[in-house]
Write a protein that holds these residues in place. Structure first.
Motif, short mmCIF file in Angstrom:
data_model
loop_
_atom_site.label_atom_id
_atom_site.label_comp_id
_atom_site.label_asym_id
_atom_site.label_seq_id
_atom_site.Cartn_x
_atom_site.Cartn_y
_atom_site.Cartn_z
N MET A 162 0.85 -1.21 0.00
CA MET A 162 0.00 0.00 0.00
C MET A 162 0.88 1.25 0.00
O MET A 162 1.85 1.32 0.75
N VAL A 163 0.57 2.19 -0.86
CA VAL A 163 1.36 3.42 -0.94
C VAL A 163 0.78 4.46 0.01
O VAL A 163 -0.41 4.73 0.01
N THR A 164 1.64 4.99 0.83
CA THR A 164 1.20 6.06 1.75
C THR A 164 2.15 7.23 1.57
O THR A 164 3.34 7.10 1.80
N ASP A 165 1.62 8.36 1.14
CA ASP A 165 2.47 9.55 1.05
C ASP A 165 1.85 10.70 1.81
O ASP A 165 1.09 11.50 1.26
N PRO A 166 2.17 10.82 3.07
CA PRO A 166 1.63 11.93 3.86
C PRO A 166 2.37 13.23 3.62
O PRO A 166 2.05 14.25 4.22
N GLY A 167 3.40 13.20 2.77
CA GLY A 167 4.19 14.40 2.51
C GLY A 167 5.48 14.38 3.32
O GLY A 167 5.58 13.74 4.37
N LEU A 168 6.46 15.13 2.80
CA LEU A 168 7.81 15.08 3.36
C LEU A 168 7.85 15.50 4.84
O LEU A 168 8.45 14.84 5.68
N GLU A 169 7.19 16.60 5.14
CA GLU A 169 7.30 17.12 6.51
C GLU A 169 6.71 16.15 7.53
O GLU A 169 7.31 15.89 8.58
N SER B 88 2.13 1.44 7.13
CA SER B 88 2.38 1.34 5.69
C SER B 88 3.32 2.43 5.19
O SER B 88 3.52 2.60 3.99
N ILE B 89 3.91 3.19 6.10
CA ILE B 89 4.85 4.24 5.69
C ILE B 89 6.14 3.62 5.16
O ILE B 89 6.71 4.06 4.17
N VAL B 90 6.61 2.62 5.89
CA VAL B 90 7.89 1.97 5.54
C VAL B 90 7.60 0.63 4.88
O VAL B 90 6.75 -0.13 5.37
N ILE C 85 6.32 12.94 7.19
CA ILE C 85 7.17 11.73 7.27
C ILE C 85 8.35 12.00 8.20
O ILE C 85 8.69 11.18 9.06
#
Ligand SMILES: [Fe+2]
Lengths: 280, 293
Positions: A1-8, A44-46, A10
């Motif tokens: 699963m792709v999770t992209d909460p954004g750089l900050e 699912s971040i990593v 993360i």
């Protein structure tokens, strides 16, 4: 699963997990981590690898963090580490970096708040001794890193007219520290770094000067009158006032004038002063 | 092939470490160059800086930092950059490098080289930061590929292509750490040679070599041992693709005598010479289009 909460988010999440001292599960469920990313989303971040789960991969960074902080603090506080032992020192480090995480590009000053921090602990064995020992070790790191300045030369000392000494002031080199302690902490550190015999750890006033000469940090014990005189000089009193102030106090045993000359000779030889400032 | 800035091939150096200070000052060993950890020489007027001044008077020195935090979402620390710039000037640093990573946010520094998510957002963010930093420093910086132990699901770029795009668009250099390529390829299961194929040749100003610790499930980049054969093999491959690039051996834990560390760095010379005999130097066409050609 792709999770992209954004750089900050993360970065805030990962740092919160690294700095948290619980298990990895506790870290992702911690308030600071959840303020960036919810505990469910966190899983699912990593990405997992073939051999490690996502949390095990995160744990690699978490494990290395405390080891790095311990390494930095044990470099600056070898005496305290020796006294507390590896395990107690590590537990103290864990608590310290929670309150005082590094905020600098260098680890050299990570331990600057340690003496003050130790005061806040109530389960430290011989706490007053530990605080004094930490205060000494912090002073030594400051002397190590202080700006360099050439000490007074013999020629510069001889160039001062005899009658000018009374109103002259002696300016210490930047890599200079003088202190009074409630415990024999300098002797204790001598047991750790020079394998001298350890003193009995009991309340006892001690006085010490530390300085850097030829880029090596040295320290000497001082007798109390010598400490009084040297700290008066270092605080900017004139040579005359400092001597009168010291000699008019009642010391037991009494201070002979010859002692004064010996102290001055030693301090000059050690290069403690960088300038004689003559009164205008 | 030379890099686009004309930075010279300095030969084979090692990282200057305090355990070797006495040896270096007393013996002035015949070594091509040194790399120093920038932060160890900032905010100190003590022995490290005194030693560095003497080393810099005898050898070419390159600054290598660990706190630039180029990928962080915190503001850029200009106080740090000012000190870095002054140090570079003081010792006539040949170039300045740091890592493609972030080290902290919210004012903290974890003092670790933390991995970036390789996303478009991170790419844009880092390009802007590199440009600002280079403007301030008035020189290009080189960024090193760090060893990483995790990957983010958000990533849409392979690391090698992210680095290629970042360095092209920000116009900065690359410090290719061959050991780190190996470590990360082991940890994430990619082909390390394919990674090197994507690196724009004319941006590589330096290479790193080091030993590591294999934990079975993953490799830690510990700089605590000799370089392993597979990394030397990869170094040969990188040399074939990149030509003579300044090469530096890093050894940071369980550091042996100076001559042992230097000897390990000099092995790189043998590998290079063997490669150069095998093939006419840099006339390599392995069918892989190189960025920056
Ligand atoms: Fe490296």
């Amino acid at each position: 699963m792709v999770t992209d909460p954004g750089l900050e988010r993360i970065q805030r999440w990962m740092q919160a997990c690294i700095e948290d001292q619980g298990t990895c599960e506790e870290a992702i469920a911690s308030e600071r981590a959840r303020a960036a990313i919810s505990a469910e989303e966190a899983r699912s971040i990593v990405l997992p690898s073939k051999t490690l789960s996502s949390l095990e991969r995160l744990d690699i960074y978490r494990g290395m963090y405390l080891l790095r902080m311990e390494e930095a603090l044990s470099t600056d506080y070898p005496g305290l580490k020796h006294f507390l032992g590896d395990d107690k020192f590590m537990r103290m480090v864990e608590r310290y970096v929670e309150v005082y995480p590094s905020r600098s590009y260098t680890l050299n000053r990570l331990g600057d708040h340690l003496p003050k921090f130790l005061r806040t602990l109530d389960d430290l064995p011989k706490k007053d001794f530990c605080c004094e020992l930490a205060r000494l070790e912090l002073l030594l790191t400051e002397v190590f890193d202080a700006e360099d300045a050439p000490p007074l030369t013999e020629a510069a000392v001889r160039a001062v007219p005899p009658e000018a000494w009374e109103t002259a002031r002696l300016k210490p080199i930047p890599a200079f520290a003088i202190a009074e302690f409630d415990y024999p902490v300098s002797q204790y550190l001598g047991g750790v770094d020079e394998e001298n015999p350890f003193p009995r750890i009991a309340r006892k006033k001690t006085w010490m000067v530390a300085y850097r000469r030829d880029f090596n940090v040295s320290r000497h014990d001082l007798e109390r009158p010598a400490y009084a005189l040297l700290s008066a000089l270092a605080s900017g009193q004139t040579v005359g006032d400092a001597i009168v102030g010291t000699m008019t106090q009642r010391w037991r045993p009494a201070v002979k004038e010859a002692c004064l000359f010996e102290w001055f000779r030693d301090w000059m030889a050690d290069g403690l002063f960088q300038a004689v400032e003559l009164a205008k | 092939m030379a890099n686009r800035w004309g930075y010279p091939d300095l030969g084979f150096g090692i990282g200057l470490r305090s355990v070797h200070y006495e040896h270096v000052l007393n013996n002035k060993p015949a070594i091509d160059w040194f790399e120093i950890l920038s932060e160890n020489y900032m905010d100190t007027g003590g022995r490290p800086l005194h030693v560095l001044d003497q080393v810099a008077a005898h050898y070419p020195v390159v600054l290598h930092g660990v706190s630039l935090s180029v990928g962080s979402t915190d503001p850029i620390d200009f106080d740090y950059l000012r000190k870095l710039k002054a140090l570079a000037k003081r010792i006539n640093a040949r170039w300045i490098s740091d890592h493609l990573c972030w080290t902290g946010v919210a004012g903290h520094n974890t003092h670790d080289l933390l991995p970036m998510p390789y996303t478009n957002e991170a790419l844009r963010h880092t390009i802007e930061r590199v440009k600002t930093i280079q403007d301030f420093m008035e020189r290009p910086i080189a960024l090193e590929n760090a060893s990483t132990y995790l990957e983010f699901s958000a990533s849409t770029w392979p690391e090698s292509e992210f680095i290629a795009a970042l360095t092209e668009q920000a116009d900065c250099g690359i410090l290719l750490d061959v050991n780190n390529v190996y470590v990360s390829s082991y940890n994430h299961g990619f082909d390390p040679k394919a990674y090197i194929d994507k690196i724009p040749r004319d941006r590589v100003v330096q290479m790193h070599l080091a030993g590591h610790t294999n934990k079975g499930t993953h490799i830690l980049d510990t700089h605590s041992d000799y370089v392993i054969d597979s990394v030397w093999e990869l170094y040969r491959y990188a040399h074939r693709r990149l030509g003579g690039v300044s090469t530096l051996l890093e050894w940071d834990a369980n550091i042996p005598d100076f001559d042992v560390v230097h000897g390990e760095a000099l092995k790189a010379r043998q590998f290079r010479e063997q490669e150069d005999l095998k093939l006419p130097a840099h006339a390599v066409d392995d069918g892989v289009p190189a960025y920056g050609d």
